[in-house]
Design an enzyme around this catalytic site. Structure first.
Site, PDB file in Angstrom:
ATOM      1  N   ASP A 372      58.075  54.515  15.197  1.00  0.00           N
ATOM      2  CA  ASP A 372      57.919  53.343  14.326  1.00  0.00           C
ATOM      3  C   ASP A 372      58.777  52.157  14.798  1.00  0.00           C
ATOM      4  O   ASP A 372      59.928  52.341  15.190  1.00  0.00           O
ATOM      5  CB  ASP A 372      58.379  53.787  12.920  1.00  0.00           C
ATOM      6  N   TRP A 482      50.256  60.215  14.361  1.00  0.00           N
ATOM      7  CA  TRP A 482      49.548  59.512  13.271  1.00  0.00           C
ATOM      8  C   TRP A 482      50.279  59.842  11.975  1.00  0.00           C
ATOM      9  O   TRP A 482      50.177  60.959  11.471  1.00  0.00           O
ATOM     10  CB  TRP A 482      48.098  59.965  13.233  1.00  0.00           C
ATOM     11  N   ASP A 483      50.971  58.859  11.452  1.00  0.00           N
ATOM     12  CA  ASP A 483      51.855  59.080  10.307  1.00  0.00           C
ATOM     13  C   ASP A 483      51.192  58.577   9.018  1.00  0.00           C
ATOM     14  O   ASP A 483      50.243  57.783   9.054  1.00  0.00           O
ATOM     15  CB  ASP A 483      53.161  58.314  10.577  1.00  0.00           C
ATOM     16  N   ASN A 485      53.036  57.636   5.259  1.00  0.00           N
ATOM     17  CA  ASN A 485      54.323  57.775   4.580  1.00  0.00           C
ATOM     18  C   ASN A 485      54.327  57.527   3.087  1.00  0.00           C
ATOM     19  O   ASN A 485      55.392  57.301   2.505  1.00  0.00           O
ATOM     20  CB  ASN A 485      55.346  56.861   5.248  1.00  0.00           C
ATOM     21  N   ASP A 553      60.571  66.244   8.381  1.00  0.00           N
ATOM     22  CA  ASP A 553      61.575  65.304   8.885  1.00  0.00           C
ATOM     23  C   ASP A 553      62.943  65.966   8.963  1.00  0.00           C
ATOM     24  O   ASP A 553      63.882  65.377   9.491  1.00  0.00           O
ATOM     25  CB  ASP A 553      61.645  64.069   7.976  1.00  0.00           C
TER      26      ASP A 553
END
Ligand code: DGJ
Length: 735
Positions: A372, A482-483, A485, A553
């Site tokens: 990011d 490919w996130d 959030n 995470d």
């Protein structure tokens, strides 16, 4: 034939379908003149199909055609294959409708069936696959005579693995439009044998911890209405008989090949029967079916094991590796990557990334992943999502220059996207505020200061696809993370009329699948890793598009033991994104040995998440050794059979799991001493999965042991002093 149809069995049971996998059988009956579909049996493989006698149709007044007076009593207790609601079955129903007149009940009764070799795909949805010689499929057509609604119940059995898949397609063959208010994909009615329900729960950084609770009267459900499968709950449930452990006992599991809202329920009814159901969550779901219209419900994977949870895990692992995961990297070793997220967060530029790549390449790391912060005005997580243009202040010379420089170092290059999102502070939002999902007139709920793009709208989906594809076409990018959030909220779409708004959640998931499907078609060489704030969209649906998914995470080696134990309960290790991160760990502040971090990450895809130019020298010096370890063991980890030997969640001190090659010539066990224990100098572990008659040597030791001895008498792990210590035990056959 793996699926057989037998007719004229008894006055009440008109016909029987018998579905066989190598070691299991599943039997369905067509009952009574009304042609109800009843569930007869699921369990160990049976040689005979004469099972009609176990179906409770003849009890008292229970045959509705004989005694219609007690039809409700029949419907409320009969073990249904695909129960419909509203007419007298008061348990969780699988399908609900609302007709134009507002009526709700229906009854789906057998009409005809079709048995074919192979397996068809599901329209717009991810689904398992198999060739004609690998599986056999059954479609049972059922109909509601009043409304003309048809349901096609689909089943597939596989020749190489004990899995049955199920899905349902609903067709409105009536003359009037109607609403589907619920369409589940599977149901399992059977006698309650004192089951316990195993499911997976957690939160951000604590995904998929195992929970086991007794099933009792009342409904127990595991569900997500967050628009994704979620950190908190998981679209999986297994019912196990009391006393079932890793190696013994019976297990019935259901796993949903879907990435959105889901609900799995289990209940014990007044007749001590169990009903287990799985499907799209009915909350927020209402699908309009015009005459001739169809709705395809997603697939459920069902496993029965009579050798405990361990066999269930291995069955699912084999199934996903061979019948769900696709693409270039399906059976391939993945490049060892280094991701800059925890190394730099948003504070990076070309120079810093190249410095990391240079050092990493010298140590044997094979790919740099830029996370990011590379686009728009993205200097922190408050802005710029949607502005997928390279930030030339951070990356002078552009993306191609950076990628080429990384390639020159002999490394691949990967990139991060969060395509489904839009920041209020973005050029995209300023140009198209209506592209965010929102309820008109209501201030939208932000999460991480972002909204979700309404990709159910064609123009938004096209724009989103092009934003990603344009970047991928611009340089030699070989990996995408490919996130996603945030969860979905404030559901509203300017493109959907009031009578279609209940379709939003499912349409959103279909749009995600379309985007990823298109991307993998245009860029088939890509290694795609799905991610959702860690592991919030770790599900079989996403696995169809990406062979690996970022697991959590939380990369702390000790926290990861529980997370990876829960994840490996149902997913192959090859799918579990796992990295060695810096210490003190950014999530929990714990410091663990670099060696232990490497051993734990080895039980996944393996990579690094740290600034390799700044970690302690002794840690850096260990990297080439860890790289060699990965290359030595990855085939075994990726393809082997997984065995859980001990769980620190249960014993509080140590964790142990292993992978055994399919030919049983080699095995690798990982032992982690989470806490040292005073006056306890060795630990005995009992290996699993070896060939009892084969002679093995533990690498680095002289003695030769018979597999039988290593499994029954055990092996002593000695001389581990201190907390968070680990050891790999590599066992090879001796000729
Ligand atoms: C959540 C992911 O799980 C992290 O690895 C990282 O990519 C951040 N998002 C970036 O915003």
């Amino acid at each position: 034939m793996a699926i057989q149809f037998y007719e004229n069995l008894s006055p009440e049971v008109k016909a029987v379908f018998k579905l066989d996998t190598p070691n299991t059988s599943y039997v369905i009956g067509v009952v009574d003149t009304e042609q109800f579909l009843g569930h007869i049996y699921y369990g160990q493989r049976l040689n005979d199909y004469h099972l009609a006698h176990v179906l409770r149709v003849k009890e008292g007044a229970m045959v509705p055609s004989v005694n219609n007076r007690d039809r409700v009593a029949f419907l409320d207790s009969f073990p249904m294959e695909y129960p419909a609601g509203g007419l007298g079955d008061y348990r969780e129903s699988c399908i609900g409708i609302e007709t134009a007149a507002g009526n709700m009940g229906l009854s789906l009764n057998y009409v005809s069936h079709k048995i074919t070799e192979g397996k068809e795909g599901l329209s717009k949805l991810p689904a398992s696959f198999g060739e004609k010689n690998e599986c056999t499929s059954l479609e049972i057509l059922c109909e509601d005579s009043l409304t003309g609604l048809k349901a096609v119940l689909s089943y597939t059995v596989f020749a190489d693995v004990d899995v049955i898949t199920r899905s349902v397609r609903v067709v409105n063959d009536g003359k009037e439009p109607l609403y589907l208010t619920r369409v589940y994909s599977a149901c399992l009615d059977m006698d309650d044998r004192g089951f316990e329900a195993v499911s997976l729960h957690g939160s951000w950084a604590r995904e998929r911890h195992i929970q086991c609770v007794p099933v009792s009267h009342g409904r127990l459900s595991v569900e997500s209405i967050r628009g994704e499968s979620s950190h908190q709950d998981h679209p999986f449930m297994a019912l196990k008989t009391k006393g079932t452990d890793q190696d013994h006992g019976e297990v019935y599991a259901m796993h949903f090949v879907y990435s959105g809202n889901f609900k799995v329920t289990v209940q014990s009814d007044p007749f001590d029967q169990i009903r287990m159901t799985m499907g799209i969550h009915p909350e927020g779901f209402k699908w309009k079916l015009m005459p001739g219209g169809e709705f395809q419900a997603p697939e459920v994977v069902m496993v029965y094991s009579d050798e405990g949870l361990g066999k269930m895990s291995r069955t699912l692992h084999d199934f996903y590796r061979n019948h769900l995961i696709r693409g270039t990297y399906k059976d391939k070793k993945r490049p060892i990557l280094i991701n800059n997220w925890e190394a730099t967060y948003f504070d990076f530029n070309t120079e810093k990334l190249i410095a990391i790549a240079k050092q990493a390449s010298e140590l044997g790391i094979e790919m740099l992943v830029m996370d990011d912060g590379w686009f728009g005005n993205r200097f922190d997580d408050n802005r710029a999502l949607g502005d997928w243009n390279v930030n030339e202040e951070k990356l002078p010379g552009g993306l191609k220059y950076l990628v080429d420089e990384v390639n020159k170092l002999g490394m691949k290059f990967g990139i991060w996207f969060e395509p489904e999102m839009i920041s209020p502070d973005s050029d995209l939002y300023r140009a198209h505020p209506d592209w965010a999902i929102a309820i008109p007139g209501r201030t939208g709920s932000l999460a991480r200061n972002q909204f979700v793009l309404d990709i159910t709208r064609r123009e938004v989906l096209e724009h989103t696809y092009e934003s990603v594809a344009r970047v991928l076409r611009s340089a030699n990018i070989e990996y995408v993370k490919w996130d996603m959030n945030r969860t979905l909220s404030d559901i509203g779409s300017t493109d959907l009329s009031a009578d279609r708004m209940g379709e939003f959640y499912h349409r959103y998931v279909l749009a995600v699948y379309e985007l990823q499907g298109r991307m993998m078609e245009e860029f088939p060489y890509l290694l795609l890793e799905n991610c959702s704030g860690g592991g919030a969209r770790f599900d079989p649906g996403m696995l169809y598009y990406s062979p690996q998914i970022w697991c959590s995470d939380d990369a702390d080696a000790i926290e990861r033991l529980k997370i990876q134990e829960g994840t490996a309960l149902i997913y192959p290790l090859s799918a579990i994104g796992a990295h060695v991160a810096d210490c003190p760990n950014h999530t929990v502040g714990r410091t663990t040995p670099f060696e232990t971090r490497g051993h734990v990450a080895l039980a996944g895809t393996f990579g690094y998440e740290l600034d390799v130019t700044r970690i302690p020298e002794e840690d850096r010096n260990m990297i080439p050794e860890q790289v060699a370890m990965y290359h030595k063991y990855n085939d075994l980890v990726r393809e082997g059979d997984y065995y859980r030997v001990a769980s620190y969640s249960e014993n509080h001190y140590f964790d142990c799991y292993g992978v055994v090659s399919k030919d049983k010539k080699e095995a690798l066990y990982t032992f982690v001493q989470v806490l040292g224990r005073p006056n306890c100098r060795s630990r005995r572990i009992y290996f699993k999965g070896l060939d009892p008659d084969v002679r093995y040597r533990v690498e680095g030791e002289e003695e030769v042991y018979l597999g039988d001895v290593l499994m029954k008498a055990g092996y002593l792990v000695r001389d581990l002093h201190g907390d968070f210590k680990s050891r790999l035990i590599h066992i090879v056959e001796v000729k």
